[in-house]
Design a protein around this motif. Structure first.
Motif, PDB file in Angstrom:
ATOM      1  N   ASN A  26       3.404   2.589  -4.567  1.00  0.00           N
ATOM      2  CA  ASN A  26       3.853   1.219  -4.290  1.00  0.00           C
ATOM      3  C   ASN A  26       3.762   0.326  -5.525  1.00  0.00           C
ATOM      4  O   ASN A  26       3.684  -0.889  -5.408  1.00  0.00           O
ATOM      5  N   ASN A  28       5.662  -0.352  -9.333  1.00  0.00           N
ATOM      6  CA  ASN A  28       6.918  -0.067 -10.011  1.00  0.00           C
ATOM      7  C   ASN A  28       6.628   0.468 -11.410  1.00  0.00           C
ATOM      8  O   ASN A  28       6.961  -0.152 -12.417  1.00  0.00           O
ATOM      9  N   ASP A  32       7.679   6.278  -9.640  1.00  0.00           N
ATOM     10  CA  ASP A  32       8.169   5.299  -8.656  1.00  0.00           C
ATOM     11  C   ASP A  32       9.208   4.371  -9.267  1.00  0.00           C
ATOM     12  O   ASP A  32      10.203   4.046  -8.634  1.00  0.00           O
ATOM     13  N   LYS A  33       8.994   3.951 -10.498  1.00  0.00           N
ATOM     14  CA  LYS A  33       9.982   3.092 -11.169  1.00  0.00           C
ATOM     15  C   LYS A  33      11.295   3.839 -11.357  1.00  0.00           C
ATOM     16  O   LYS A  33      12.373   3.295 -11.114  1.00  0.00           O
ATOM     17  N   ASN A  36      12.941   4.028  -7.948  1.00  0.00           N
ATOM     18  CA  ASN A  36      13.458   2.702  -7.571  1.00  0.00           C
ATOM     19  C   ASN A  36      14.679   2.323  -8.394  1.00  0.00           C
ATOM     20  O   ASN A  36      15.646   1.779  -7.865  1.00  0.00           O
ATOM     21  N   ASP A  37      14.646   2.606  -9.698  1.00  0.00           N
ATOM     22  CA  ASP A  37      15.803   2.326 -10.546  1.00  0.00           C
ATOM     23  C   ASP A  37      17.016   3.130 -10.086  1.00  0.00           C
ATOM     24  O   ASP A  37      18.130   2.615 -10.014  1.00  0.00           O
ATOM     25  N   LEU A  39      17.623   4.184  -7.150  1.00  0.00           N
ATOM     26  CA  LEU A  39      18.085   3.677  -5.859  1.00  0.00           C
ATOM     27  C   LEU A  39      18.845   2.364  -5.987  1.00  0.00           C
ATOM     28  O   LEU A  39      19.636   2.018  -5.107  1.00  0.00           O
ATOM     29  N   THR A  40      18.604   1.614  -7.075  1.00  0.00           N
ATOM     30  CA  THR A  40      19.174   0.263  -7.159  1.00  0.00           C
ATOM     31  C   THR A  40      20.113   0.026  -8.339  1.00  0.00           C
ATOM     32  O   THR A  40      20.886  -0.923  -8.309  1.00  0.00           O
ATOM     33  N   LYS A 162      11.865   6.620   1.657  1.00  0.00           N
ATOM     34  CA  LYS A 162      12.219   5.309   1.075  1.00  0.00           C
ATOM     35  C   LYS A 162      13.572   4.836   1.547  1.00  0.00           C
ATOM     36  O   LYS A 162      13.781   3.659   1.809  1.00  0.00           O
ATOM     37  N   LYS A 166      14.618   1.389   3.510  1.00  0.00           N
ATOM     38  CA  LYS A 166      15.598   0.449   2.942  1.00  0.00           C
ATOM     39  C   LYS A 166      16.709   0.110   3.917  1.00  0.00           C
ATOM     40  O   LYS A 166      17.270  -0.970   3.870  1.00  0.00           O
TER      41      LYS A 166
END
Length: 167
Positions: A26, A28, A32-33, A36-37, A39-40, A162, A166
């Motif tokens: 949890n 970033n 995980d970063k 997350n990158d 995914l976005t 994840k 989302k």
């Protein structure tokens, strides 16, 4: 390694734990970063020519293993690698996200030479830019890992979890 040798020589009871990269924190940072990158973002910079894959482990799995090691007398005076079961490159993780999300992500590879040049510049900069020189060195070192004897949450399962959160 010097610290490990010191512990081995000076302590009667020890367990040395060599942790792999964690995901599911949890925060970033790190894996995980990257997830997350992926995914976005539609463009991701990725280090090139890394010869050694890394074996990330889900944080809850690592906690359970460490607990078992610490409270198990027959594990004393040993060295343990705590890592996940599967090796990944940075691009492997990005490609896994692309497969699961059906998104196209442009991967821009950064050469080892350029990253080491950046590392040298970072050493003299009076301010921080989000990466430290040591991180670049660690990207290119050989990663050690151990045999896996447990069932783990893999990166693919974590990404699926994840995605459900989302949606």
């Amino acid at each position: 390694l010097l610290a490990e040798r010191y512990i081995q020589n000076e302590c009667k009871k020890y367990i040395i734990i060599r942790m792999s990269d964690l995901f599911g924190t949890n925060q970033n940072k790190g894996i995980d970063k990257l997830i997350n990158d992926a995914l976005t973002k539609s463009i991701i910079f990725c280090p090139k020519d890394i010869t050694s894959k890394f074996y990330p482990i889900y944080i809850d799995d690592s906690s359970q293993i460490i607990f078992n090691l610490i409270f198990n007398e027959d594990k004393l005076n040993t060295i343990w690698f705590v890592n996940g079961p599967k090796g990944y490159s940075y691009s492997d993780i990005i490609e896994e996200v692309m497969k699961l999300t059906r998104r196209k992500i442009k991967i821009i590879y950064i050469s080892r030479k350029l990253l080491f040049s950046i590392m040298n510049v970072l050493k003299i900069l009076p301010f921080k830019i989000g990466i430290v020189p040591d991180q670049i060195k660690r990207l290119y070192c050989n990663k050690e890992y151990g045999a896996v004897r447990y069932h783990f949450t893999d990166i693919e399962t974590y990404i699926r979890i994840k995605l459900k959160i989302k949606i």
